[in-house]
Write a protein that holds these residues in place. Structure first.
Motif: not given
Length: 196
Positions: A72-78, A89-95, A98-102, A139-141
């Protein structure tokens, strides 16, 4: 006594779920997934077995609970990415979310090693990531050229990006966390996108 507003109850539920999941992951890392019982998790978390089942269906659900939230977090960022940005590019940025998870690098390594070292968890992981495909594809379509197969292409692109991230995670764990996760992801994507 006045009932608590729903948002506070939801926040409390989220916090409790997170604490239970974290306790379980620590026990799984120490004892192994198959050697850890739900009773041990409940005891370590200071709750009853019944309370545990109020939050999770089974041990696999407990171990994999964070994957729903991550999707859900990745989809929201996407969804927040610029509309004219290409899908990869959008997918990589959205992924990057995962680096921000505590979670410490050691904790992440323990979790990924646990995840890919157990057949039932690996199967559950695959199932949850199939749901990610449903979250990402809309969000990709709009980023793809108009065609009769644009929905199919969006789903295929989402699935491919997810598999590339999974491969990067597995390689990162194999290397003992001694690599940059997104360099590994970029290498996986490059292999897919390379002209033949």
């Amino acid at each position: 006594m006045t009932p608590k507003p729903a948002p506070i109850r939801e926040q409390t539920r989220t916090v409790v779920r997170s604490l239970l999941a974290r306790t379980a992951i620590e026990l799984f890392a120490a004892k192994g997934f198959d050697n850890t019982t739900l009773d041990e998790i409940a005891t370590a978390a200071g709750v009853s077995r019944r309370t545990l089942f109020n939050y999770f269906r089974n041990k696999e659900d407990l171990a994999l609970s964070g994957l729903d939230e991550q999707g859900e977090l990745i989809a929201a960022r996407l969804a927040e990415r610029p509309a004219d940005e290409d899908a990869w590019t959008a997918l990589r940025a959205a992924f990057q979310v995962l680096e921000e998870i505590d979670m410490t690098a050691e904790g992440r390594l323990e979790f990924i090693t646990l995840l890919f070292g157990n057949d039932s968890l690996r199967a559950g992981h695959t199932e949850k990531q199939a749901r990610w495909q449903d979250l990402f594809a809309p969000h990709i379509e709009p980023r793809l050229p108009d065609s009769d197969h644009r929905t199919l292409q969006a789903r295929a692109l989402a699935a491919t990006a997810i598999v590339c991230m999974q491969a990067a995670n597995e390689e990162w764990a194999r290397l003992g966390g001694q690599a940059d996760m997104f360099d590994l992801y970029d290498s996986a994507v490059q292999a897919i996108r390379r002209p033949t």
